[in-house]
Design an enzyme around this catalytic site. Structure first.
Site, PDB file in Angstrom:
ATOM      1  N   ARG A  17       0.820  -1.218   0.000  1.00 57.81           N
ATOM      2  CA  ARG A  17       0.000   0.000   0.000  1.00 57.81           C
ATOM      3  C   ARG A  17       0.855   1.271   0.000  1.00 57.81           C
ATOM      4  NH1 ARG A  17      -4.029  -0.383   4.713  1.00 57.81           N
ATOM      5  NH2 ARG A  17      -2.277  -1.437   5.691  1.00 57.81           N
ATOM      6  N   LYS A  20      -1.014   4.466  -0.832  1.00 59.93           N
ATOM      7  CA  LYS A  20      -1.796   4.985   0.298  1.00 59.93           C
ATOM      8  C   LYS A  20      -0.907   5.842   1.194  1.00 59.93           C
ATOM      9  CE  LYS A  20      -4.232   3.281   4.424  1.00 59.93           C
ATOM     10  NZ  LYS A  20      -5.585   3.780   4.202  1.00 59.93           N
ATOM     11  N   LYS A 129     -20.469   3.329  -6.436  1.00 57.06           N
ATOM     12  CA  LYS A 129     -19.785   2.080  -6.770  1.00 57.06           C
ATOM     13  C   LYS A 129     -19.631   1.870  -8.269  1.00 57.06           C
ATOM     14  CE  LYS A 129     -20.717  -0.350  -2.624  1.00 57.06           C
ATOM     15  NZ  LYS A 129     -19.643  -1.262  -2.221  1.00 57.06           N
ATOM     16  N   ILE A 450     -27.873   2.374  16.049  1.00 57.66           N
ATOM     17  CA  ILE A 450     -27.730   1.292  15.071  1.00 57.66           C
ATOM     18  C   ILE A 450     -26.749   0.219  15.538  1.00 57.66           C
ATOM     19  CG2 ILE A 450     -27.223   0.803  12.625  1.00 57.66           C
ATOM     20  CD1 ILE A 450     -29.772   2.484  13.211  1.00 57.66           C
ATOM     21  N   CYS A 662     -28.011   0.670   5.287  1.00 53.62           N
ATOM     22  CA  CYS A 662     -27.565   2.053   5.218  1.00 53.62           C
ATOM     23  C   CYS A 662     -27.500   2.529   3.782  1.00 53.62           C
ATOM     24  CB  CYS A 662     -26.232   2.264   5.893  1.00 53.62           C
ATOM     25  SG  CYS A 662     -25.175   0.866   5.954  1.00 53.62           S
ATOM     26  N   HIS A 713     -22.472  10.781   8.943  1.00 57.16           N
ATOM     27  CA  HIS A 713     -21.229  10.915   8.177  1.00 57.16           C
ATOM     28  C   HIS A 713     -20.496  12.210   8.485  1.00 57.16           C
ATOM     29  CE1 HIS A 713     -23.710   8.064   5.842  1.00 57.16           C
ATOM     30  NE2 HIS A 713     -22.555   7.435   5.763  1.00 57.16           N
TER      31      HIS A 713
HETATM   32  N1  GLN Z   1     -24.350  -2.348  13.465  1.00 60.78           N
HETATM   33  C1  GLN Z   1     -23.395  -1.728  12.587  1.00 60.78           C
HETATM   34  C2  GLN Z   1     -22.878  -0.453  13.232  1.00 60.78           C
HETATM   35  O1  GLN Z   1     -23.613   0.171  13.942  1.00 60.78           O
HETATM   36  C3  GLN Z   1     -24.028  -1.381  11.279  1.00 60.78           C
HETATM   37  C4  GLN Z   1     -23.060  -0.719  10.341  1.00 60.78           C
HETATM   38  C5  GLN Z   1     -23.557  -0.581   8.934  1.00 60.78           C
HETATM   39  O2  GLN Z   1     -24.714  -0.734   8.666  1.00 60.78           O
HETATM   40  N2  GLN Z   1     -22.694  -0.250   8.016  1.00 60.78           N
HETATM   41  O3  GLN Z   1     -21.754  -0.065  12.980  1.00 60.78           O
HETATM   42 ZN    ZN Z   2     -25.632   1.502   8.245  1.00 62.18          ZN
END
Ligand code: GLN
Ligand code: ZN
Length: 773
Positions: A17, A20, A129, A450, A662, A713
């Site tokens: 890498r 990078k 992507k 999440i 997500c 984000h």
């Molecule tokens: N449970 C994972 C988190 O909270 C979900 C991450 C994701 O959906 N990319 O990081």
């Molecule tokens: Zn997510």
């Protein structure tokens, strides 16, 4: 006619890498522009020399990029959105990286303070992507009346650079029709034909300069040819290549397609006036015969026989069985990987710690070129000339077919016993909801997160120290328990309703599970570029999957012991594990996924047994597994949804199954989302202002939804009122009793201060929503 070997592109990040490191030093301001460019040049030189030494006859140039080849193309044609303050002329490195990563604050160094050359606070261009890979490109953006002008001579410079090193290369360009198709425009109707007509002279200029510099061939990538194309797009292709045939008549173009078959675009592709055609025979082996039958005799055929997208050593004898008749028929053919090797790890020789047997089944970019060289020699000189190499490949193929490491009869026996009922919950959603409400006693607009909480420097350091042996298992465990306990108590204190343990023990949501499942191995240096300097090291799913023992139960149990509120069990779903791994190619993907589903099912059941009332099964990557052709979507979605359900349906009706995705595009897969039959789904919606809930409303989605009320984000802390407003917008589309309140995604990339402030506000927003209800 001798068969030759081509590579269509080589990994550019470097075996260790190096790119990078060089990029990150430059971005951090600790190295100069000259140092960055020197590091890049060294990587190119090594890649060229290496490919040559490995036996490649046709070596690519301009496959290298400091960030992304689509961004390079935008620079080449001068498609730079006005917000970057570019005023024409060669696109400089600052503008290039501003498009790639956004730019903040600094004035244009060369001009000093007060410089007006550059917009100084600009966001990066959108990233998405590249076809169905995990590589991300920067989306070209076209303004109304977009003009194009040659603004980067990189393709020509790199051709000459290789030539100066004694290496004749075949420059690579992204074709104009694919380039335009990948782009977007804010203008109401993006007029593609007008754009193409403006673009073609710039392409022709580049092609002309390459020809003048001595290039005999140019590889022009049109992977759009494996997509569903309209008649208009066929016309654009015809116009583009007719233009090139007129403008640069002496130059030979290798029209390169990959990631699938030409299918109904075959005639359109063969009608283009180009000297060569590359086809992907790994993804679409069935297209060999129709291409052979229909291609003009003088068309050079580049046959993509070695998989550029996966890590398996090829069965060379089987490939030769197919190729020998073609070669004997006197066709002029080139052997190549199915696509650029950009998507392969670089060199298996670096994996000294890998189990020897598993290693004997693998081939990375370097080994793939060796395989091609062996195949070419066998075709040119007879199989006897490479008997030893063929025998070794055959032995590896044999051992892979029979090894007990791969084939676990218990897994097969269990799969044979899977019934349709196992992929169904007992009761329908209405009844489950009643039972779950009784078991959980949650308020309206329940709040949750999440799963992950900040992976701080301390967490990463502890993990690294444990990996190196500087922390004992016991010390590391103690550290993780403290992090978890603190996070659980904090969630309780600020008033979240459904808690999580924080996922501090997880390095990555797929790797964590892969490391505990039978059937996976991990590499040390098997990095593949994801975008810019970012690389991923996908797990390698090589054998039948099973779960030797519970994977998450101990952490769940500990976390639940700290609180009376419901603690969610937190798992990654089978489809996501599959889509983010290199997957075995000896059984269908659907079958590998079903094995994963059974393993996750075991974990779900064990969590329930341990007392979990809620289990979340993340399917972050379900959507990205969609095939490139619409006609194949239904089959994929059918097995993907079934695998999720198989994983989720081993529990009682009172156990609540959550899932999380997500992304924010559901319109075209909403039926499949409904068919997953989760009790609660959390999705990304903050940036779309809840608009995508329209799809759920229209579909009359019956279950509960947690539309993310803030974007994770960015470190920005959302105000209470902002989230209340989003919840109002959600209520306009869905019934209030359907709604949960949560962020868009996990919080692992955030820092604690903003996380705390945001979640405190989020709880207040939920309270306000309850008061309004
Ligand atoms: N449970 C994972 C988190 O909270 C979900 C991450 C994701 O959906 N990319 O990081
Ligand atoms: Zn997510």
């Amino acid at each position: 006619m001798a068969v030759s070997v081509a590579t269509l592109g080589f990994p550019r990040i470097g075996p260790r890498r190096e790119l990078k490191a060089a990029l990150e030093r430059y971005w951090a301001g600790t190295s100069s522009r000259a140092e960055l460019l020197a590091a890049a040049a060294e990587l190119r030189a090594k890649a060229w020399a290496r490919q040559k030494a490995l036996g490649a006859d046709i070596i690519p140039s301009n496959d290298f990029s400091l960030y992304d080849q689509v961004l390079d193309t935008s620079a080449m044609v001068g498609a730079i959105p006005s917000l970057y303050g570019w005023i024409g002329g060669p696109v400089d490195l600052d503008t290039y990286f501003a498009m790639a990563r956004g730019a903040q604050g600094e004035a244009h160094a060369a001009c000093g303070a007060g410089c007006m050359h550059k917009a100084t606070n600009v966001p990066a261009a959108e990233m998405t992507k590249w076809f169905d890979t995990n590589y991300h490109y920067l989306v070209p953006e076209f303004a109304p009346g977009q003009a194009f002008a040659l603004s980067s001579t990189k393709a020509i410079d790199e051709y000459l650079e290789a030539k100066a090193q004694g290496i004749e290369t075949r420059p690579v360009l992204i074709g104009p029709v694919t380039y335009l198709k990948l782009g977007k425009s804010h203008a109401e109707d993006l007029h593609r034909q007008a754009l193409l007509r403006a673009l073609l002279p710039v392409y022709a200029e580049v092609l002309g300069k390459l020809a003048a510099a001595g290039a005999a061939w140019v590889q022009i990538d049109e992977p759009c040819l494996v997509l569903d194309l309209t008649a208009e797009e066929h016309r654009l292709l015809a116009e583009a290549y007719a233009y090139f045939a007129r403008a640069v008549p002496g130059l030979k173009l290798m029209l390169t397609t990959y990631f699938g078959g030409l299918g109904d675009n075959l005639d359109a592709a063969l009608a283009l006036p180009v000297a060569g055609l590359h086809i992907d025979l790994v993804r679409a082996p069935e297209q060999l015969e129709p291409v052979l039958a229909k291609a003009p005799r003088d068309r050079v055929l580049s046959l993509g026989v070695i998989d550029g997208r996966n890590v398996w050593r090829a069965d060379l004898d089987a490939i030769l069985d197919r190729l020998e008749p073609v070669a004997r028929a006197g066709r002029s053919i080139v052997l190549a990987p199915s696509c650029s090797l950009l998507h392969s790890p670089i060199d298996l020789a670096q994996e000294t710690a890998l189990d020897a047997e598993v290693r004997s089944w693998l081939a990375f970019a370097v080994q793939k070129i060796e395989e091609l060289a062996i195949l070419a020699r066998a075709l040119n000189e007879g199989r006897g000339a490479v008997a030893e190499a063929l025998a070794a490949a055959a032995a590896a193929a044999r051992s892979r077919r029979t090894s007990p490491r791969i084939h676990d009869p218990a897994v097969g026996a269990r799969l044979a016993q899977v019934t349709e009922a196992m992929a169904r919950r007992n009761a329908g959603f209405a009844e489950r909801r009643r039972l779950q409400a009784e078991a959980l006693r949650l308020p309206a607009f329940p709040t949750t997160t999440i799963g992950s909480f900040p992976q701080t420097e301390a967490v990463r350091k502890a993990r690294a120290a444990h990996g190196k042996g500087a922390l004992t298992d016991a010390q590391y465990e103690e550290f993780l328990r403290e992090e978890t306990a603190r996070t659980v108590r904090w969630q309780e204190r600020i008033g979240l309703d459904v808690l999580v343990h924080g996922e501090f023990e997880r390095n990555d949501m797929v790797q964590y599970f892969g490391e505990q499942l039978a059937g996976f191995v991990f590499t040390k240096h098997g990095w593949v570029q994801s975008y810019g300097s970012r690389c991923v090291r996908p797990p390698i799913l090589f054998g039948d999957v099973s779960r030797p023992q519970p994977m998450t139960v101990a952490w769940w149990r500990y976390a639940q012991s700290l609180t009376d509120r419901p603690m969610k069990g937190m798992l990654t779903g089978p489809v996501t594990i599959l889509n983010w791994s290199f997957v075995r190619d000896d059984i269908p993907r659907a079958l590998a996924c079903r094995q994963l589903a059974l393993a996750i099912r075991d974990e779900v059941v064990d969590l329930e047994q341990a007392g979990a009332r809620i289990v979340q099964i993340d399917e972050a990557a379900l959507r990205e597994g969609l095939p490139l052709r619409r006609g194949e979507w239904e089959a994929y979605l059918r097995w993907a949804v079934e695998c999720f359900r198989l994983a989720a349906s081993g529990v009682a009706d009172r156990t609540q199954i959550h899932t999380h995705m997500c992304y924010s595009e559901f319109n075209d897969i909403i039926q499949a989302i409904g068919a997953m039959d989760a009790d609660v789904i959390s999705i990304e919606t903050a940036r779309s202002k809840m608009e995508l809930l329209g799809a759920f409303a229209e579909y009359r989605y019956p279950a509960e939804i947690g539309p993310g009320v803030y974007d994770i984000h960015s470190p920005r802390v959302p105000a209470v009122e902002e989230m209340v407003e989003l919840l109002r917008a959600a209520r306009r589309r869905l019934a209030p009793e359907q709604l949960w309140v949560n962020p868009d995604c996990g919080l692992k990339t955030r820092k604690w201060p903003e996380t705390e402030a945001a979640l405190v506000n989020m709880v207040a927003a939920a309270q306000a929503a309850r008061a309004e209800a």
